[in-house]
Design a protein around this motif. Structure first.
Motif, mmCIF file in Angstrom:
data_model
loop_
_atom_site.group_PDB
_atom_site.id
_atom_site.type_symbol
_atom_site.label_atom_id
_atom_site.label_comp_id
_atom_site.label_asym_id
_atom_site.label_seq_id
_atom_site.Cartn_x
_atom_site.Cartn_y
_atom_site.Cartn_z
ATOM 1 N N MET A 10 30.261 -4.342 36.094
ATOM 2 C CA MET A 10 29.969 -5.378 35.099
ATOM 3 C C MET A 10 30.156 -6.748 35.741
ATOM 4 O O MET A 10 31.179 -7.010 36.383
ATOM 5 C CB MET A 10 30.924 -5.284 33.902
ATOM 6 C CG MET A 10 30.814 -4.042 33.065
ATOM 7 S SD MET A 10 31.972 -4.165 31.659
ATOM 8 C CE MET A 10 31.744 -2.562 30.905
ATOM 9 N N ILE A 11 29.182 -7.618 35.539
ATOM 10 C CA ILE A 11 29.270 -8.994 36.039
ATOM 11 C C ILE A 11 28.889 -9.939 34.901
ATOM 12 O O ILE A 11 27.881 -9.722 34.215
ATOM 13 C CB ILE A 11 28.340 -9.219 37.249
ATOM 14 C CG1 ILE A 11 28.778 -8.353 38.435
ATOM 15 C CG2 ILE A 11 28.317 -10.691 37.643
ATOM 16 C CD1 ILE A 11 27.877 -8.479 39.641
ATOM 17 N N GLY A 12 29.706 -10.952 34.725
ATOM 18 C CA GLY A 12 29.402 -11.930 33.680
ATOM 19 C C GLY A 12 30.580 -12.846 33.443
ATOM 20 O O GLY A 12 31.567 -12.863 34.201
ATOM 21 N N ALA A 13 30.468 -13.604 32.380
ATOM 22 C CA ALA A 13 31.579 -14.486 32.005
ATOM 23 C C ALA A 13 32.822 -13.647 31.757
ATOM 24 O O ALA A 13 32.738 -12.521 31.262
ATOM 25 C CB ALA A 13 31.204 -15.277 30.757
ATOM 26 N N LYS A 14 33.984 -14.197 32.113
ATOM 27 C CA LYS A 14 35.216 -13.418 32.032
ATOM 28 C C LYS A 14 35.439 -12.847 30.637
ATOM 29 O O LYS A 14 35.826 -11.691 30.475
ATOM 30 C CB LYS A 14 36.406 -14.280 32.450
ATOM 31 C CG LYS A 14 36.434 -14.614 33.931
ATOM 32 C CD LYS A 14 37.681 -15.410 34.294
ATOM 33 C CE LYS A 14 37.717 -15.704 35.790
ATOM 34 N NZ LYS A 14 38.933 -16.477 36.177
ATOM 35 N N ALA B 192 37.236 -8.456 40.741
ATOM 36 C CA ALA B 192 37.208 -9.652 41.594
ATOM 37 C C ALA B 192 36.599 -10.791 40.793
ATOM 38 O O ALA B 192 35.962 -10.583 39.747
ATOM 39 C CB ALA B 192 36.391 -9.386 42.857
ATOM 40 N N THR B 193 36.824 -12.002 41.304
ATOM 41 C CA THR B 193 36.226 -13.189 40.695
ATOM 42 C C THR B 193 35.213 -13.757 41.676
ATOM 43 O O THR B 193 35.519 -13.991 42.856
ATOM 44 C CB THR B 193 37.287 -14.241 40.374
ATOM 45 O OG1 THR B 193 38.247 -13.680 39.463
ATOM 46 C CG2 THR B 193 36.660 -15.473 39.740
ATOM 47 N N LEU B 194 34.006 -13.944 41.206
ATOM 48 C CA LEU B 194 32.939 -14.448 42.063
ATOM 49 C C LEU B 194 33.089 -15.960 42.256
ATOM 50 O O LEU B 194 33.746 -16.649 41.449
ATOM 51 C CB LEU B 194 31.583 -14.126 41.431
ATOM 52 C CG LEU B 194 31.290 -12.636 41.209
ATOM 53 C CD1 LEU B 194 29.922 -12.459 40.564
ATOM 54 C CD2 LEU B 194 31.362 -11.869 42.522
ATOM 55 N N PRO B 195 32.502 -16.506 43.309
ATOM 56 C CA PRO B 195 32.612 -17.960 43.554
ATOM 57 C C PRO B 195 32.145 -18.808 42.377
ATOM 58 O O PRO B 195 32.637 -19.921 42.167
ATOM 59 C CB PRO B 195 31.718 -18.161 44.781
ATOM 60 C CG PRO B 195 31.750 -16.843 45.490
ATOM 61 C CD PRO B 195 31.820 -15.815 44.410
ATOM 62 N N HIS C 172 33.844 -6.620 37.562
ATOM 63 C CA HIS C 172 34.696 -5.450 37.354
ATOM 64 C C HIS C 172 33.911 -4.168 37.691
ATOM 65 O O HIS C 172 32.770 -4.007 37.246
ATOM 66 C CB HIS C 172 35.175 -5.376 35.900
ATOM 67 C CG HIS C 172 36.204 -6.407 35.570
ATOM 68 N ND1 HIS C 172 36.953 -6.389 34.409
ATOM 69 C CD2 HIS C 172 36.628 -7.506 36.250
ATOM 70 C CE1 HIS C 172 37.776 -7.414 34.389
ATOM 71 N NE2 HIS C 172 37.590 -8.115 35.503
ATOM 72 N N ILE C 173 34.553 -3.308 38.452
ATOM 73 C CA ILE C 173 33.926 -2.037 38.846
ATOM 74 C C ILE C 173 34.788 -0.883 38.356
ATOM 75 O O ILE C 173 36.007 -0.867 38.578
ATOM 76 C CB ILE C 173 33.750 -1.953 40.372
ATOM 77 C CG1 ILE C 173 32.768 -3.019 40.860
ATOM 78 C CG2 ILE C 173 33.264 -0.560 40.778
ATOM 79 C CD1 ILE C 173 32.633 -3.086 42.369
ATOM 80 N N LEU C 174 34.144 0.058 37.689
ATOM 81 C CA LEU C 174 34.791 1.298 37.247
ATOM 82 C C LEU C 174 34.264 2.428 38.123
ATOM 83 O O LEU C 174 33.048 2.628 38.208
ATOM 84 C CB LEU C 174 34.454 1.578 35.779
ATOM 85 C CG LEU C 174 35.041 2.873 35.190
ATOM 86 C CD1 LEU C 174 36.469 2.620 34.715
ATOM 87 C CD2 LEU C 174 34.195 3.362 34.015
ATOM 88 N N ILE C 175 35.152 3.165 38.778
ATOM 89 C CA ILE C 175 34.719 4.265 39.635
ATOM 90 C C ILE C 175 35.548 5.503 39.323
ATOM 91 O O ILE C 175 36.775 5.424 39.144
ATOM 92 C CB ILE C 175 34.824 3.890 41.138
ATOM 93 C CG1 ILE C 175 34.290 5.041 42.002
ATOM 94 C CG2 ILE C 175 36.244 3.518 41.518
ATOM 95 C CD1 ILE C 175 34.117 4.665 43.465
ATOM 96 N N HIS C 176 34.880 6.614 39.194
ATOM 97 C CA HIS C 176 35.570 7.877 38.921
ATOM 98 C C HIS C 176 36.415 8.258 40.136
ATOM 99 O O HIS C 176 35.996 8.081 41.283
ATOM 100 C CB HIS C 176 34.543 8.979 38.627
ATOM 101 C CG HIS C 176 35.092 10.150 37.886
ATOM 102 N ND1 HIS C 176 35.957 11.062 38.461
ATOM 103 C CD2 HIS C 176 34.911 10.567 36.599
ATOM 104 C CE1 HIS C 176 36.265 11.990 37.570
ATOM 105 N NE2 HIS C 176 35.643 11.721 36.424
#
Length: 560
Positions: free
Chosen positions: A410-414, A451-454, A460-464
């Motif tokens: 997921m990428i977007g506003a916090k 992580a926070t992008l520049p 946010h990454i979800l991994i099994h």
């Protein structure tokens, strides 16, 4: 009396001496039959009151002389002589053997005799046989034996069959059997009463014509055995029958016609199948390189190879094959193996002209072979699990069997990312991502990377856990993420090696991948679709993998 029986030098005729006179006969079934009847009729009979008897031993000698002029050497030959004598005597009106002695005959003439009974009218029997109906089960005429025996009993004795003595019944039955057999009828004793049967004549030309028409209509597709049999019967006899049992002549017609149209003459799983296309030795050389050199086309479902291009590459333009043969060629053998190694499916799919991007220009439907892993990289794809708050999702991989997420970014506003994340992992709710149903039980089976992008957005990454080499449980099935750029996911060997207590080598990866898939130890999830990644599921079945390794070593497919 019979003096001798001699064969000609060329074996085509034989001479039977009857009462000193030579009689010449053809050395075949009909000639022997006539010689036996002539010999029996020449035997001097014995009159006892109103009855006439034929000496049984002399009858045996006549039959033995004709059938075995060099003498009877075996018990089977003697039994044959006895059986033929019984039938021949019945044919000329003599019954079963009876013993006669004084005072009926002199002491010196005592022995076995056969009593003469009134003969059955041969024309009456033939007329009844000609009226026989056609069976609904088999292609033959048939009539119950008792119908003819009743006619014979009434004709000879004036009494119904059931009113005759056992000797009279036997005499009638034996004579009718002989007349029917001579006219080409067989006796079927499978039913209680029995029946006389005669195969229907086969119209060979129409049978072949109907089979030709059927196979042309099927155009190289497998044909049901029942359809072939029905068309053959319809052509040969003008109708079908319940039984698929065929006469040898019709079997031959079917076999020859199938082979002429490129089919196997032996059925498999209830159908006749076309012969497989065999590749010339030259075609198998550098097969994978030839397929790899083909330019894929783009469709709205992902990249694909045109079937026509594949066939041209491996068999050339001149050899015409059916759609079914093309399917078998792609699915089986070397071509299927080469396609899988290049990351393609081995199933064919029809695509309409509007499915191609761009259109091919010929406005025709085409069969294509899709890439097995069809990863999309749509930068505009969004996900909204929290009301009114959407986030970008550059990567989504779903296990559609266990209804869980394997990978999600997921990428977007916090605020948006946090809201969607909380909705996803909290409360065990069911969510629909596209058309797929997923449900997470918190973070028990997953790990989170953030992580926070520049630009200030959250990533946010979800991994099994079973998709992570570090977090995986080696005793459980694990996942492989595949971005579609290579034939084998890069973590396949390290993760499999971690699961198995076997000495695996990295260079075995290709063999293990191909055979693991063939034995359903490796399966593709979600039909190979994915955003950013597709997902494979691998079973750590130690015994099955060990068998594959042992087989590969024994056959030199892999080596240390």
């Amino acid at each position: 009396m019979i003096n001798s029986c001699t064969r000609s030098t060329d074996g085509k005729t034989f001479t039977l001496s009857i009462n000193g006179e030579p009689h010449i006969y053809t050395n075949d079934k009909e000639g022997k039959r006539q010689a036996i009847l002539d010999g029996l009729n020449a035997i001097e009979t014995v009159a006892v009151g109103q009855d006439v008897y034929l000496p049984s031993n002399e009858a045996l000698q006549v039959v033995a002389a004709v059938l075995y002029p060099d003498g009877i050497q075996t018990e089977a030959a003697y039994q044959t002589v006895c059986d033929v004598t019984e039938k021949a005597c019945a044919h000329i009106g003599y019954g079963s053997e009876v013993e006669l002695g004084p005072p009926a005959v002199p002491f010196s003439a005592r022995g076995s005799y056969r009593k003469r009974y009134p003969p059955v009218d041969e024309q009456m029997v033939l007329a009844e046989l000609a009226l026989a109906g056609t069976s609904s089960t088999h292609p033959r005429q048939e009539v119950a034996c008792t119908i003819l025996w009743n006619k014979g009993g009434i004709d000879v004795y004036g009494r119904h069959w059931s009113k005759l003595t056992a000797a009279e019944q036997n005499q009638i039955q034996t004579q009718v059997d002989a007349i029917a057999e001579q006219d080409g009828w067989e006796k079927d004793d499978s039913a209680a009463a029995g029946s006389y049967t005669k195969p229907l004549p086969v119209d060979e030309a129409i049978a072949r014509s109907r089979l030709d028409e059927l196979l042309r209509r099927e155009n190289g597709r497998p044909v049901l055995v029942s359809s072939v049999v029905y068309q053959a019967q319809l052509g040969a006899y003008g109708r079908g029958f319940y039984s698929n049992e065929l006469m040898l002549k019709l079997q031959t017609i079917i076999s020859e016609t199938l082979q002429a149209h490129g089919y196997r003459p032996t059925p498999q799983d209830g159908e006749y199948r076309p012969l497989p296309v065999t590749l010339a030795a030259a075609a198998e050389t550098n097969l994978q390189e030839k397929l790899a050199a083909l330019s894929p086309v783009m469709t709205e479902f992902g990249q694909a190879l045109l079937l026509r291009d594949v066939l041209t590459a491996v068999i050339g333009r001149d050899q015409a094959i059916s759609e079914w043969q093309a399917e078998q060629l792609v699915q089986d053998g070397r071509i299927g193996q080469a396609l899988r190694q290049l990351g393609y499916q081995t199933e064919l799919t029809w695509c309409q002209p509007y499915h191609f991007q761009p259109k091919l220009g010929d406005d025709r439907t085409h069969q294509v072979i899709f890439k097995e892993v069809r990863v999309k990289n749509d930068p505009t794809r969004k996900l909204s699990l929290a009301n009114g708050l959407a986030v970008f999702t550059p990567a989504i991989a779903i296990d559609d069997v266990d209804e869980t997420l394997v990978y999600l970014e997921m990428i977007g506003a916090k605020q948006s990312v946090k809201a969607n994340w909380a909705a996803l992992v909290g409360g065990g709710k069911v969510h629909w991502i596209g058309r797929k149903r997923v449900q997470l039980d918190g973070m028990k089976e997953h790990v989170k990377i953030q992580a926070t992008l520049p630009c200030g957005w959250a990533d946010h990454i979800l991994i099994h856990k079973q998709a992570s080499l570090k977090e995986m449980n080696p005793e459980q099935p694990f996942y492989l993420l595949d971005d579609g750029t290579g034939p084998i996911p890069p973590l396949f060997y390290p993760m499999l090696n971690k699961c198995l207590a076997l000495p695996l080598l990295p260079e075995w990866a290709g063999y293990l991948w191909e055979n693991g898939r063939e034995h359903n130890l490796i399966t593709l999830l979600d039909e190979g679709d994915g955003q950013g990644y597709a997902t494979w599921r691998v079973l750590p079945a130690a015994e099955e993998w060990q068998k594959l390794v042992q087989f590969g070593l024994q056959n030199d497919d892999i080596c240390f």
